[in-house]
Design a protein around this motif. Structure first.
Motif, PDB file in Angstrom:
ATOM      1  N   LEU A   1       4.950  16.908  15.864  1.00 38.33           N
ATOM      2  CA  LEU A   1       3.966  15.949  15.338  1.00 38.33           C
ATOM      3  C   LEU A   1       2.772  16.690  14.761  1.00 38.33           C
ATOM      4  O   LEU A   1       2.309  17.685  15.323  1.00 38.33           O
ATOM      5  N   LYS A   2       2.315  16.176  13.632  1.00 33.10           N
ATOM      6  CA  LYS A   2       1.159  16.755  12.921  1.00 33.10           C
ATOM      7  C   LYS A   2       1.490  18.110  12.279  1.00 33.10           C
ATOM      8  O   LYS A   2       0.586  18.806  11.798  1.00 33.10           O
ATOM      9  N   SER A   3       2.772  18.442  12.285  1.00 36.37           N
ATOM     10  CA  SER A   3       3.192  19.715  11.690  1.00 36.37           C
ATOM     11  C   SER A   3       4.159  19.448  10.546  1.00 36.37           C
ATOM     12  O   SER A   3       4.773  18.384  10.476  1.00 36.37           O
TER      13      SER A   3
ATOM     14  N   THR B   1       4.260  16.132   6.554  1.00 37.48           N
ATOM     15  CA  THR B   1       3.747  16.289   7.911  1.00 37.48           C
ATOM     16  C   THR B   1       4.287  15.146   8.763  1.00 37.48           C
ATOM     17  O   THR B   1       4.117  13.972   8.420  1.00 37.48           O
ATOM     18  N   LEU B   2       4.940  15.497   9.853  1.00 36.18           N
ATOM     19  CA  LEU B   2       5.520  14.459  10.710  1.00 36.18           C
ATOM     20  C   LEU B   2       4.400  13.725  11.439  1.00 36.18           C
ATOM     21  O   LEU B   2       3.660  14.309  12.229  1.00 36.18           O
TER      22      LEU B   2
ATOM     23  N   LEU C   1       3.613  12.198   6.288  1.00 38.44           N
ATOM     24  CA  LEU C   1       2.396  12.128   5.469  1.00 38.44           C
ATOM     25  C   LEU C   1       2.444  13.235   4.416  1.00 38.44           C
ATOM     26  O   LEU C   1       3.031  14.292   4.639  1.00 38.44           O
ATOM     27  N   ASN C   2       1.786  12.959   3.296  1.00 38.63           N
ATOM     28  CA  ASN C   2       1.739  13.948   2.219  1.00 38.63           C
ATOM     29  C   ASN C   2       3.134  14.494   1.942  1.00 38.63           C
ATOM     30  O   ASN C   2       3.380  15.695   1.947  1.00 38.63           O
TER      31      ASN C   2
ATOM     32  N   PRO D   1       1.967   9.448  18.648  1.00 38.03           N
ATOM     33  CA  PRO D   1       2.615   9.365  17.337  1.00 38.03           C
ATOM     34  C   PRO D   1       2.476   7.982  16.709  1.00 38.03           C
ATOM     35  O   PRO D   1       2.341   6.970  17.406  1.00 38.03           O
ATOM     36  N   THR D   2       2.474   7.973  15.388  1.00 41.03           N
ATOM     37  CA  THR D   2       2.512   6.717  14.649  1.00 41.03           C
ATOM     38  C   THR D   2       3.930   6.168  14.713  1.00 41.03           C
ATOM     39  O   THR D   2       4.887   6.878  14.419  1.00 41.03           O
TER      40      THR D   2
END
Lengths: 77, 77, 77, 77, 77, 77, 77
Positions: free
Chosen positions: B13-15, B30-31, B43-44, C2-3
């Motif tokens: 997550l966030k990576s 980005t997960l 994301l992105n 997490p989303t």
């Protein structure tokens, strides 16, 4: 007593395996995990297409839905 | 103790991750989330077809049913 | 935390989204609803084939089973 | 509150709808029923292939599994 | 109250129906039974490929998974 | 009372049946068993491809998932 | 009493079987295990493509989802 398929995966943990996917691609890597859907975690994985390594990945989660077979790789492989 | 496939997603997550879809397309992004069906939030995100970025999206929900694999992207990627 | 993928759909309600279907077609429209199967309701939807708008529909129910991804459309889109 | 996909079907009862099937064929007809699998009942249905009406049926049960989308037909359609 | 899809099958028992299968083949026959999966039993069934009767069968069990639609055949058919 | 599809299979036990598989191949053999998934057991089975017997098997378990239809073979067949 | 498909697999344990996969490939090997999804464990398995042995594997887990049929191999095979 029959061997259960997931037992074979369990005995293959931390060992090299070959994974065939639908569509013909394969992964080679070290089996680091799995679940009852046969989703797999591979470490130091190589994706192989028509005999060629096309990508290396430090780790990869393969969806069980796309798996055709998983085979413990021979030790000298 | 085996690594569970969803644990790998959780740690990612966030990576940045690479997601291969059935049919050959890929996403990089980005997960930001996932669920037990392996539905993913990126994301992105860049959609990649035959090595080319064909679309950029601020966020995208990918249906797990279409996922072949998810790989944490190398940090220098 | 997490989303969750369905949260993204929820936040996209009443906003424009892009929906990719298996087979390559896309819809653009305003997301008016969804359910846990990712069945979607779009309003003022355009069906797009190879970059061309091939049909406009006041509303459409898209079966989740055929969805590849859903992306909130950029506001200037 | 989001619109639930089946609500759209319910509001379309006794009204003309367009149904796209996997593989590209379409039906036009009056929606007379449905269930949670999105199995549909159409009355006075026309099967359309590449823009041509290839068959007319007084009633037809369409399996939800084959449905891509259902759209209420515009009233002047 | 909407018509339930299985109700249409129930009302068609002992009557001629047309069944389209995935892949394009069709059966014509007398509907003798069904279940909730839309598995069907047809009697005096004709298998039709590209408009030609290619086989006649006294009875046949068709798996619901392969069914695209079921239509009561017009009485003069 | 409608005939249930599995009842037809039950009545066909120990009798010759024709089984069509997805992809077009067929089996002919004596139905020796089945389950609710329509997995089948055939004895003295012939696999038929384009009208030719391509293999004979003393017994075979056919996965229901691949079955299109099962038809009791005519006695003089 | 009908033979249950999984009973045939059980009786085939430790014996040679032929396994046809979707897409046409086959495995021959000794059946060492199975589960209710028809996931299989084969030992000393040969993968066969168009009649040729293309790979030998000491053991392999085949996903049931990809299985078309399993046949006990004749003893003289």
């Amino acid at each position: 007593m029959p061997t259960r398929p997931l037992d074979v995966l369990n005995r293959s943990l931390k060992s090299p395996v070959i994974v065939r996917l639908k569509g013909g691609r394969e992964f080679r890597g070290t089996l680091d995990g799995y679940d009852i859907h046969m989703n797999l975690v591979l470490l130091n994985a190589e994706e192989i297409k028509e005999g060629e390594v096309v990508r290396k990945m430090g780790s990869v989660v393969v969806r069980g839905d796309t798996v055709v077979f998983v085979s413990p790789a021979p030790s000298g492989d």
